[in-house]
Enzyme design. Structure first.
Site, mmCIF file in Angstrom:
data_model
loop_
_atom_site.group_PDB
_atom_site.id
_atom_site.type_symbol
_atom_site.label_atom_id
_atom_site.label_comp_id
_atom_site.label_asym_id
_atom_site.label_seq_id
_atom_site.Cartn_x
_atom_site.Cartn_y
_atom_site.Cartn_z
ATOM 1 N N ASP A 180 58.185 80.544 3.585
ATOM 2 C CA ASP A 180 58.527 79.274 2.951
ATOM 3 C C ASP A 180 57.632 79.016 1.743
ATOM 4 O O ASP A 180 56.405 79.154 1.827
ATOM 5 C CB ASP A 180 58.349 78.111 3.934
ATOM 6 C CG ASP A 180 59.365 78.132 5.058
ATOM 7 O OD1 ASP A 180 60.341 78.891 4.954
ATOM 8 O OD2 ASP A 180 59.184 77.385 6.041
ATOM 9 N N GLN A 227 74.116 77.608 8.439
ATOM 10 C CA GLN A 227 75.155 78.591 8.135
ATOM 11 C C GLN A 227 76.564 78.033 8.271
ATOM 12 O O GLN A 227 77.532 78.743 7.976
ATOM 13 C CB GLN A 227 75.007 79.828 9.035
ATOM 14 C CG GLN A 227 73.807 80.700 8.682
ATOM 15 C CD GLN A 227 73.953 81.376 7.326
ATOM 16 O OE1 GLN A 227 74.527 80.820 6.389
ATOM 17 N NE2 GLN A 227 73.424 82.573 7.198
ATOM 18 N N ASP A 278 63.490 72.518 14.065
ATOM 19 C CA ASP A 278 63.101 73.709 14.816
ATOM 20 C C ASP A 278 62.088 73.342 15.898
ATOM 21 O O ASP A 278 62.141 73.857 17.020
ATOM 22 C CB ASP A 278 62.496 74.757 13.878
ATOM 23 C CG ASP A 278 63.435 75.150 12.757
ATOM 24 O OD1 ASP A 278 64.661 75.002 12.924
ATOM 25 O OD2 ASP A 278 62.939 75.595 11.698
#
Length: 327
Positions: A12, A173, A257
């Site tokens: 990241d 996605q 997450d």
């Protein structure tokens, strides 16, 4: 309970913009946007959805199995994850591509603009979960998180063929998936994870109503940011758990997450969905107070204090024993 986490592993690059994105967007020029934001800070951190979730599970005392594809530059990251309890032996290393990159800028209102470069993640479709289970043993649950779309579909099919329970977490996605693919990823999932926006997008992309989705999954866990989390299942009343207030949010990257890691850890310990959701909120609150997605430390006492303060002593009981085993 052994959990395998499939999905993205990335680096990241996190930047902060001191202004507001909304003030730079012109309503009558949105078809020709050309903007550059001068960032005040740059932090290069370890990330990727699967790696973030696996890291969270590892810090909570589980030994998750990480499954994904990376570049040759992954070795220092591998050592970091192994040091935090993650089994990385099933990670595929590409001979030609770099590990995926996530580049994200956050404004003063915590809005984000991001770009993701897949890199070696494109090779995740070459991973066969049969080979993974032959090496590491049969997992009790496979979480299928954002990854190369063909890898997500392959892992889902393999779980069905082997009779392994799986959880669907298509999130980022969804924009890339076709209607039939979304339906295939969801159908038969033990759990489905989305945030509020993704829940609406999933219904639009799949052509299914919320009721039809609920008929196909064991339960649907939806995060609502500051409003907390909602857990639904067909034939029962929704369960709502409020979020833990975090004074002075530092960085929202990876908070979803972290919630998943906490929730799945609670599930692995056999606690109720309410207690699992509360633990997820406590881990998420910890991540909100740090920069990066894996730069936090969890202790049992810290989490028990947060749970006690937010939800009262009666909600702490189920989690007391497993959390007190954390150092």
């Amino acid at each position: 309970m052994r959990i395998a986490v499939t999905g993205s592993i990335a680096t990241d690059h996190l930047m902060t913009f001191p202004g507001r994105f909304a003030e730079q967007l012109l309503a009558d020029r949105l078809d020709r946007v050309s903007l550059s934001f001068l960032a005040d800070n740059l932090d290069v951190r370890r990330g990727g959805v699967a790696a973030n979730i696996a890291f969270g599970l590892g810090t909570l005392g589980l030994r998750p199995l990480l499954v994904g594809a990376v570049g040759a530059d992954f070795e220092p990251y591998r050592v970091w994850l192994k040091d935090h309890g993650v089994d990385t032996d099933s990670v595929r290393v590409s001979g030609t591509r770099h590990t995926a990159r996530f580049v994200c800028t956050t404004d003063r209102d915590q809005n984000q603009i991001a770009t993701f470069y897949a890199g070696a993640m494109a090779e995740a479709r070459e991973i066969d979960l049969r080979e993974v289970t032959a090496r590491a043993g049969r997992p009790d649950l496979v979480l299928i998180s954002p990854d190369d779309p063909q890898a997500m579909l392959r892992h889902t099919r393999t779980c069905r063929e082997l009779g392994i329970p799986f959880a669907a977490d298509p999130s980022q996605q969804l924009a890339r998936l076709e209607r039939a693919e979304v339906r295939e990823l969801v159908d038969g999932a033990d759990r489905l994870f989305t945030n509020e926006y993704e829940a609406a997008l999933l219904c639009e992309k799949s052509g299914l109503t919320e009721e039809q989705v609920l008929r196909q999954v064991g339960s649907w866990v939806t995060t609502h940011g500051e409003a907390g989390v909602r857990v639904r299942a067909e034939g029962r009343a929704p369960l709502t758990v409020h979020a833990i207030e975090v004074p002075g949010v530092v960085d929202p990257t990876g908070v979803g997450d972290a919630f998943r890691a906490g929730f799945l850890a609670g599930t692995a310990w056999g606690v109720s969905e309410q207690a699992a959701a509360q633990l997820g909120c406590a881990v998420a609150a910890t991540v909100l107070g740090s920069v990066g997605t894996q730069e936090y430390h969890l202790s049992g006492e810290q989490l028990l204090t947060a749970l006690r303060t937010a939800y009262g002593c009666r909600y702490e009981t189920e989690l007391t024993t497993p959390l007190r085993e954390l150092t």
